[in-house]
Design an enzyme around this catalytic site. Sequence first.
Site, mmCIF file in Angstrom:
data_model
loop_
_atom_site.group_PDB
_atom_site.id
_atom_site.type_symbol
_atom_site.label_atom_id
_atom_site.label_comp_id
_atom_site.label_asym_id
_atom_site.label_seq_id
_atom_site.Cartn_x
_atom_site.Cartn_y
_atom_site.Cartn_z
ATOM 1 N N HIS A 142 41.647 12.823 93.348
ATOM 2 C CA HIS A 142 40.383 13.567 93.284
ATOM 3 C C HIS A 142 39.774 13.286 91.916
ATOM 4 O O HIS A 142 40.214 13.824 90.901
ATOM 5 C CB HIS A 142 40.644 15.070 93.475
ATOM 6 C CG HIS A 142 39.410 15.913 93.338
ATOM 7 N ND1 HIS A 142 38.832 16.576 94.399
ATOM 8 C CD2 HIS A 142 38.630 16.198 92.271
ATOM 9 C CE1 HIS A 142 37.751 17.215 93.992
ATOM 10 N NE2 HIS A 142 37.610 17.007 92.688
ATOM 11 N N GLU A 158 34.823 20.644 99.912
ATOM 12 C CA GLU A 158 35.533 21.881 99.597
ATOM 13 C C GLU A 158 34.860 23.097 100.231
ATOM 14 O O GLU A 158 35.534 24.026 100.665
ATOM 15 C CB GLU A 158 35.605 22.047 98.069
ATOM 16 C CG GLU A 158 36.565 21.046 97.445
ATOM 17 C CD GLU A 158 36.362 20.853 95.949
ATOM 18 O OE1 GLU A 158 35.397 20.159 95.574
ATOM 19 O OE2 GLU A 158 37.165 21.376 95.170
ATOM 20 N N ASN A 214 30.846 29.960 95.202
ATOM 21 C CA ASN A 214 31.679 29.383 94.153
ATOM 22 C C ASN A 214 31.079 29.838 92.823
ATOM 23 O O ASN A 214 30.113 29.261 92.337
ATOM 24 C CB ASN A 214 31.659 27.857 94.297
ATOM 25 C CG ASN A 214 32.503 27.167 93.247
ATOM 26 O OD1 ASN A 214 33.014 27.799 92.324
ATOM 27 N ND2 ASN A 214 32.632 25.861 93.366
ATOM 28 N N ASN A 224 34.310 15.162 87.735
ATOM 29 C CA ASN A 224 34.260 15.371 86.295
ATOM 30 C C ASN A 224 35.630 15.890 85.854
ATOM 31 O O ASN A 224 36.221 15.415 84.895
ATOM 32 C CB ASN A 224 33.123 16.344 85.976
ATOM 33 C CG ASN A 224 32.632 16.153 84.572
ATOM 34 O OD1 ASN A 224 32.915 15.147 83.914
ATOM 35 N ND2 ASN A 224 31.910 17.129 84.088
ATOM 36 N N GLY A 225 36.155 16.866 86.601
ATOM 37 C CA GLY A 225 37.580 17.192 86.518
ATOM 38 C C GLY A 225 38.298 16.231 87.459
ATOM 39 O O GLY A 225 37.710 15.797 88.435
ATOM 40 N N HIS A 255 42.289 22.122 92.332
ATOM 41 C CA HIS A 255 41.597 21.271 93.321
ATOM 42 C C HIS A 255 42.339 21.285 94.666
ATOM 43 O O HIS A 255 42.183 20.361 95.469
ATOM 44 C CB HIS A 255 41.528 19.789 92.873
ATOM 45 C CG HIS A 255 40.603 19.508 91.723
ATOM 46 N ND1 HIS A 255 40.904 18.562 90.774
ATOM 47 C CD2 HIS A 255 39.406 20.024 91.397
ATOM 48 C CE1 HIS A 255 39.915 18.515 89.890
ATOM 49 N NE2 HIS A 255 38.996 19.398 90.244
ATOM 50 N N GLU A 264 34.507 8.626 95.204
ATOM 51 C CA GLU A 264 33.694 8.262 96.370
ATOM 52 C C GLU A 264 32.647 7.203 96.054
ATOM 53 O O GLU A 264 32.203 6.479 96.944
ATOM 54 C CB GLU A 264 32.978 9.518 96.918
ATOM 55 C CG GLU A 264 33.926 10.511 97.556
ATOM 56 C CD GLU A 264 33.282 11.860 97.824
ATOM 57 O OE1 GLU A 264 32.063 11.913 98.086
ATOM 58 O OE2 GLU A 264 33.998 12.880 97.762
ATOM 59 N N ASP A 320 29.727 10.300 82.222
ATOM 60 C CA ASP A 320 29.262 9.893 83.555
ATOM 61 C C ASP A 320 29.671 8.441 83.796
ATOM 62 O O ASP A 320 29.296 7.543 83.044
ATOM 63 C CB ASP A 320 27.744 10.060 83.648
ATOM 64 C CG ASP A 320 27.268 9.919 85.090
ATOM 65 O OD1 ASP A 320 27.654 8.928 85.754
ATOM 66 O OD2 ASP A 320 26.522 10.794 85.561
ATOM 67 N N MET A 321 30.434 8.222 84.856
ATOM 68 C CA MET A 321 30.972 6.881 85.120
ATOM 69 C C MET A 321 29.863 5.842 85.327
ATOM 70 O O MET A 321 30.036 4.672 84.989
ATOM 71 C CB MET A 321 31.911 6.954 86.332
ATOM 72 C CG MET A 321 32.772 5.750 86.533
ATOM 73 S SD MET A 321 33.733 5.243 85.071
ATOM 74 C CE MET A 321 35.117 6.391 85.101
ATOM 75 N N ARG A 322 28.710 6.293 85.842
ATOM 76 C CA ARG A 322 27.596 5.341 86.029
ATOM 77 C C ARG A 322 27.140 4.782 84.687
ATOM 78 O O ARG A 322 26.920 3.584 84.528
ATOM 79 C CB ARG A 322 26.392 6.048 86.681
ATOM 80 C CG ARG A 322 26.554 6.253 88.149
ATOM 81 C CD ARG A 322 25.582 7.287 88.654
ATOM 82 N NE ARG A 322 25.974 8.628 88.197
ATOM 83 C CZ ARG A 322 25.603 9.748 88.790
ATOM 84 N NH1 ARG A 322 24.801 9.723 89.821
ATOM 85 N NH2 ARG A 322 26.013 10.916 88.352
HETATM 86 P P1 ADP Z 1 32.696 18.038 89.562
HETATM 87 O O1 ADP Z 1 32.632 18.696 90.913
HETATM 88 O O2 ADP Z 1 34.061 17.932 88.982
HETATM 89 O O3 ADP Z 1 31.661 18.487 88.585
HETATM 90 P P2 ADP Z 1 31.881 15.610 90.991
HETATM 91 O O4 ADP Z 1 32.960 15.438 91.981
HETATM 92 O O5 ADP Z 1 30.531 16.002 91.482
HETATM 93 O O6 ADP Z 1 32.328 16.507 89.773
HETATM 94 O O7 ADP Z 1 31.749 14.216 90.179
HETATM 95 C C1 ADP Z 1 30.803 14.063 89.165
HETATM 96 C C2 ADP Z 1 31.013 12.711 88.515
HETATM 97 O O8 ADP Z 1 30.964 11.676 89.497
HETATM 98 C C3 ADP Z 1 29.946 12.332 87.512
HETATM 99 O O9 ADP Z 1 30.237 12.840 86.235
HETATM 100 C C4 ADP Z 1 30.002 10.805 87.528
HETATM 101 O O10 ADP Z 1 30.947 10.361 86.567
HETATM 102 C C5 ADP Z 1 30.547 10.466 88.893
HETATM 103 N N1 ADP Z 1 29.563 9.828 89.773
HETATM 104 C C6 ADP Z 1 28.652 10.410 90.573
HETATM 105 N N2 ADP Z 1 27.930 9.485 91.236
HETATM 106 C C7 ADP Z 1 28.389 8.279 90.852
HETATM 107 C C8 ADP Z 1 28.054 6.918 91.169
HETATM 108 N N3 ADP Z 1 27.087 6.611 92.034
HETATM 109 N N4 ADP Z 1 28.767 5.942 90.566
HETATM 110 C C9 ADP Z 1 29.744 6.222 89.699
HETATM 111 N N5 ADP Z 1 30.110 7.474 89.353
HETATM 112 C C10 ADP Z 1 29.439 8.487 89.919
#
Ligand code: ADP
Length: 403
Positions: free
Chosen positions: A213, A389, A12, A216-217, A185, A338, A287-289
């Site tokens: 899905h 993926e 990728n 981040n995206g 996606h 997730e 970041d949702m956390r």
């Molecule tokens: P991408 O592949 O689009 O870069 P991911 O699917 O890996 O993104 O998702 C990344 C995002 O998931 C992070 O920016 C964060 O917001 C969120 N994330 C990851 N772990 C957690 C968690 N334990 N709780 C809440 N949000 C989370």
Amino acid sequence: MTATATRVLVLNSGSSSVKYQLIDMNDGTRLAVGLVERIGEQTSRLAHTPLAAGGDKRETEGAIADHDAALKAVAAELAADGLGLDSPQLAAIGHRVVHGGLKFTEPTVIDDAVLKEIERLVPVAPLHNPANLTGIRTAQAMRPDLPQVAVFDTAFHATMPEYAARYAIDVETADAHRIRRYGFHGTSHAYVSRKTAALLGKDPSEVNVIVLHLGNGASASAVAGGRCVDTSMGLTPLEGLVMGTRSGDIDPAVTFHLKRVAGMSTDEIDVLLNKKSGLIGLCGDNDMREIRRRIDEGDERAELAFDIYIHRLKKYIGAYSAVLGRVDAVAFTAGVGENAAPVREAAVAGLEEMGMAVDASLNAIRSDEPRLISPEYARVAVAVVPTDEELEIAQQTYALVNA
Ligand code: ADP
């Protein structure tokens, strides 16, 4: 390919990164996974984990000039574990390609004509397709004899009916510039919608699923009987849901306004909407956390950002319920989907009349397995279905070279 060739390397290639996984197709085992970041900078980093050898993650820092150097470094790491690119067990290399336009609706063995067509699509995917092409060319140079397969992010959405794919703008202008909704996606939406059907004990052809899905995206799709009938991303991955750094849907006149009134250039607006909007634009964090942590501390900006994110998500659940007519399942996937129980809870809250609900104790369980989080009485199954993926790309690649 020899009869013993059962491994697929998935690549990728992003603009400044390469993610890779070497997968044994006998059982989907990951033999090695890794990532090269900040290609082209002085501070490039390669992180390689030789899972088959049971080894720890190895990290190397230092300038990696380009994708060619990056792939050579990856090949050297693999070779150090006896998994080199020259291995007769390697059946193929599967490449993620972001934009396949209208032509590529299936995984495709790459030849010169395919490379030309991916190149022809650069104007509609200026950030992604050039990086994907570089990754393919470099891998071809290293193993010219090996089948290389392109798996397109847009492919799964090719089944969208014309009335969902077309923007309501002048047809000649749209066609002259290939402006339409392609969706992205797709590999994840395909994988997750199939897995959701399996979780319900049904064939994909029997179920209607809304896939959310949320990484981040982020994108939503409406999948009817295994076929995508609508999705939230459009000509580019900017349309649709509120994302980490992208605005998602806005009135297109906002862009004229930014140009005419705020005096911004097209490039500046592009950066604003793709990199400085969404959650990060609304509250300074993507970041949702971190956003949940701030909300717990009473931060109002973080709370408003969360509410805007959820409101948009809910609108898409409603819209796709109408598009599908009957919804059997809503599936949450990717980093946020997730892991972020509060997002799932808030997105479905108040939708009981639509047959959707989340059980608080099921929603709180953490697991890597696909699982239901709706109460037994709910008419619509709400599920958490981890996406994969890389495995999907490997499976599509392997199936094609063995066909
Ligand atoms: P991408 O592949 O689009 O870069 P991911 O699917 O890996 O993104 O998702 C990344 C995002 O998931 C992070 O920016 C964060 O917001 C969120 N994330 C990851 N772990 C957690 C968690 N334990 N709780 C809440 N949000 C989370």
